[in-house]
Write an enzyme that holds these catalytic residues in place. Structure first.
Site, PDB file in Angstrom:
ATOM      1  CE  LYS A   1       0.892 -48.873 -19.529  1.00  0.00           C
ATOM      2  NZ  LYS A   1      -0.318 -48.243 -19.888  1.00  0.00           N
TER       3      LYS A   1
ATOM      4  CB  CYS B   1      -3.036 -52.456 -17.605  1.00  0.00           C
ATOM      5  SG  CYS B   1      -4.409 -51.576 -18.335  1.00  0.00           S
TER       6      CYS B   1
HETATM    7  N1  SAJ Z   1      -4.489 -54.724  -6.847  1.00  0.00           N
HETATM    8  C1  SAJ Z   1      -4.195 -55.483  -5.721  1.00  0.00           C
HETATM    9  N2  SAJ Z   1      -3.514 -54.909  -4.698  1.00  0.00           N
HETATM   10  C2  SAJ Z   1      -3.124 -53.596  -4.740  1.00  0.00           C
HETATM   11  C3  SAJ Z   1      -3.417 -52.823  -5.891  1.00  0.00           C
HETATM   12  C4  SAJ Z   1      -4.118 -53.418  -6.927  1.00  0.00           C
HETATM   13  O1  SAJ Z   1      -4.532 -56.677  -5.642  1.00  0.00           O
HETATM   14  O2  SAJ Z   1      -2.531 -53.136  -3.756  1.00  0.00           O
HETATM   15  C5  SAJ Z   1      -5.217 -55.344  -7.981  1.00  0.00           C
HETATM   16  C6  SAJ Z   1      -6.552 -54.691  -8.260  1.00  0.00           C
HETATM   17  O3  SAJ Z   1      -7.545 -55.222  -7.439  1.00  0.00           O
HETATM   18  C7  SAJ Z   1      -6.750 -55.053  -9.716  1.00  0.00           C
HETATM   19  C8  SAJ Z   1      -5.337 -55.008 -10.298  1.00  0.00           C
HETATM   20  O4  SAJ Z   1      -4.481 -55.123  -9.168  1.00  0.00           O
HETATM   21  O5  SAJ Z   1      -7.276 -56.353  -9.858  1.00  0.00           O
HETATM   22  C9  SAJ Z   1      -4.993 -53.756 -11.078  1.00  0.00           C
HETATM   23  O6  SAJ Z   1      -5.560 -52.601 -10.505  1.00  0.00           O
HETATM   24  P1  SAJ Z   1      -4.829 -51.169 -10.441  1.00  0.00           P
HETATM   25  O7  SAJ Z   1      -5.793 -50.212  -9.857  1.00  0.00           O
HETATM   26  O8  SAJ Z   1      -3.532 -51.305  -9.743  1.00  0.00           O
HETATM   27  O9  SAJ Z   1      -4.455 -50.812 -11.943  1.00  0.00           O
HETATM   28  P2  SAJ Z   1      -5.255 -50.751 -13.368  1.00  0.00           P
HETATM   29  O10 SAJ Z   1      -5.035 -52.059 -14.067  1.00  0.00           O
HETATM   30  O11 SAJ Z   1      -6.640 -50.265 -13.226  1.00  0.00           O
HETATM   31  O12 SAJ Z   1      -4.411 -49.587 -14.108  1.00  0.00           O
HETATM   32  C10 SAJ Z   1      -2.988 -49.733 -14.280  1.00  0.00           C
HETATM   33  C11 SAJ Z   1      -2.313 -48.433 -13.801  1.00  0.00           C
HETATM   34  N3  SAJ Z   1      -0.861 -48.659 -13.702  1.00  0.00           N
HETATM   35  C12 SAJ Z   1      -0.191 -48.401 -12.561  1.00  0.00           C
HETATM   36  O13 SAJ Z   1      -0.721 -48.007 -11.555  1.00  0.00           O
HETATM   37  C13 SAJ Z   1       1.296 -48.630 -12.597  1.00  0.00           C
HETATM   38  C14 SAJ Z   1      -2.619 -47.310 -14.781  1.00  0.00           C
HETATM   39  O14 SAJ Z   1      -1.907 -46.133 -14.427  1.00  0.00           O
HETATM   40  C15 SAJ Z   1      -2.229 -47.729 -16.202  1.00  0.00           C
HETATM   41  O15 SAJ Z   1      -2.542 -46.714 -17.152  1.00  0.00           O
HETATM   42  C16 SAJ Z   1      -3.050 -48.959 -16.544  1.00  0.00           C
HETATM   43  O16 SAJ Z   1      -2.691 -49.998 -15.626  1.00  0.00           O
HETATM   44  C17 SAJ Z   1      -2.737 -49.345 -17.990  1.00  0.00           C
HETATM   45  O17 SAJ Z   1      -3.533 -48.997 -18.881  1.00  0.00           O
HETATM   46  O18 SAJ Z   1      -1.663 -49.911 -18.234  1.00  0.00           O
END
Ligand code: SAJ
Length: 414
Positions: free
Chosen positions: A212, A266
């Site tokens: 994870k 996360c």
């Molecule tokens: N972000 C970027 N650029 C990108 C993708 C995301 O700047 O290309 C930023 C987003 O704007 C945001 C942050 O990253 O601020 C996180 O967003 P996210 O949509 O990537 O992820 P979370 O935090 O909503 O959810 C993540 C997920 N993990 C992965 O995709 C590996 C989810 O599956 C997990 O369950 C969750 O973390 C968790 O609970 O750990």
């Protein structure tokens, strides 16, 4: 083995949907939470968090008698622990919620029960959970003492669902299940197979914990790469969005999107658990965290430079949430940037956030929440912080006389 009664400890963003999904499979589910407001709300068939379709599922589960919430643990056949694991000072993981949950359920454990830790945890947390429970119940045996013959079975099965898509992903995603012994893992797999349509893959508890953390660190490191490219491209006067689009035409290149920083509870947190466990070895992971944490400061400096050309600049911040189309402001770089700008440009900051009705406390009295149209009309500097759907529909003509700083590549050229 069939699980008649399932108890979920921690009824938050993960625990409540999980409880509801078990209840939808006609299991008797006892939800436990220390927050009395959450307990009361759920027992009324309502929910205290925002997640699409969860309200209907919880309402049905409660009214049909499959789900009940309480603040004191009761006996069950399986216990799922889904409590928060934040970090404390110095980015050290704080396991106090897991410890409290372990000590709270230990008194109601009986021979044959299964306990699964779902909370995102540093490596070794499942073993510590088992040790805390063993301390309270010397009359029972645990895997660390009796191996495959233990009275209590223990496993780690990290949640991996994406906020906003929780109910679909809970069912469809594969699950990594790490038993403290192989039998513990098999038992936990039986439990999850009750609703999971993805594959349930067995490993040991430490690997499951690390898996994870690795998933979220992978994403953090790759977002850091995109963020670093955006800063380099600004310096060299190259449009990073076009650059990434072009580079991603390569069959083995898949660069993520730059932004104002990384938010949420996360991805911005979990990599620190790896850094804490292996500080000398985790060099890239630590650097990526620092690159992403540095991005809000970089955005603020760009806005300050742009604002200099106006005598009394009005700055519109588009978006406060940590990502698109949600109302969640936790650990949001957009909020951090808006707060800092509101301090520096008192009375001149407008905030557009279609998913909230009132400004959060840190912005109260310092910035003004307004409609997108009004902000576009009034502002000199338009700062795009979140790629919410309504922002994508802005007519470029309305931006012609403005300075646009677009951290998401939505309106202008970065
Ligand atoms: N972000 C970027 N650029 C990108 C993708 C995301 O700047 O290309 C930023 C987003 O704007 C945001 C942050 O990253 O601020 C996180 O967003 P996210 O949509 O990537 O992820 P979370 O935090 O909503 O959810 C993540 C997920 N993990 C992965 O995709 C590996 C989810 O599956 C997990 O369950 C969750 O973390 C968790 O609970 O750990």
């Amino acid at each position: 083995m069939s699980f008649e009664v399932i108890s979920v400890i921690g009824l938050g963003y993960i625990g409540l949907p999980t409880a509801a999904v078990f209840a939808a499979r006609r299991k008797q589910v006892i939800g436990v939470d220390v927050n009395q407001h959450a307990v009361d709300t759920i027992n009324l068939g309502e929910i205290h968090i925002v997640e699409p379709e969860l309200d209907m599922l919880v309402h049905a589960a409660v009214t049909q008698g499959y789900l009940r919430a309480t603040s004191t643990p009761e006996p069950a056949d399986a216990f799922l622990v889904a409590v928060p694991t934040p970090f404390a000072d110095g980015h050290k993981p704080d396991l106090s919620y897991i410890e409290a949950a372990s000590r709270a359920i230990a008194p109601v454990l009986k021979k044959g029960d299964l306990v699964v830790l779902e909370s995102t945890s540093p490596v070794g947390a499942t073993e510590r959970m088992a040790a805390w429970m063993a301390e309270v119940r010397p009359d029972l045996t645990f895997p660390q003492q009796a191996g495959e013959n233990s009275d209590i079975r223990i496993a780690h099965c990290p949640e991996r669902v994406l906020p906003g898509h929780v109910l679909r992903e809970l069912v469809e995603n594969d699950r990594v299940i790490g038993g403290m012994t192989p039998k513990c893992g098999e038992l936990a797999r039986d439990l999850y197979q009750c609703f999971v349509r993805g594959e349930c893959i067995l490993t040991d508890a430490r690997t499951a914990e690390m898996c994870k953390l690795t998933e979220n660190s992978f994403r953090d490191v790759n977002i850091a790469f995109a963020n670093e490219m955006s800063v380099i491209c600004d310096k060299l006067d190259i449009n990073v969005w076009e650059l990434i689009r072009l580079a991603n035409r390569h069959p083995r290149v898949s660069i993520l999107q730059p932004g104002p920083g990384v938010g949420g509870h996360c991805i911005a947190v979990d990599p620190w658990f790896i850094v804490d466990s292996a500080p000398e070895q985790a060099r890239l992971i630590r650097t990526a965290r620092n690159v992403n944490d540095d991005k809000p400061r970089y955005v603020i400096e760009r806005v300050e430079r742009a604002a200099k050309r106006f005598r009394e600049p009005v700055i519109a911040c588009l978006g406060l949430a940590f990502k698109a189309n949600i109302d969640d402001l936790r650990e949001s770089p957009a909020l951090e940037i808006a707060r800092e700008l509101a301090e520096r440009f008192a009375g001149q900051v407008l905030v557009v956030e279609p998913n909230i009705r009132t400004l959060p406390g840190v912005l109260e009295g310092k910035a003004r929440l307004c409609e997108l149209n009004d902000a576009l009309a009034e502002a000199d500097v338009i700062l795009v912080l979140v790629d919410h759907a309504p922002f994508k529909r802005v007519d470029p003509v309305r931006l012609q006389a403005k300075v646009v700083i677009d951290t998401r590549g939505l309106l202008a050229n970065g």
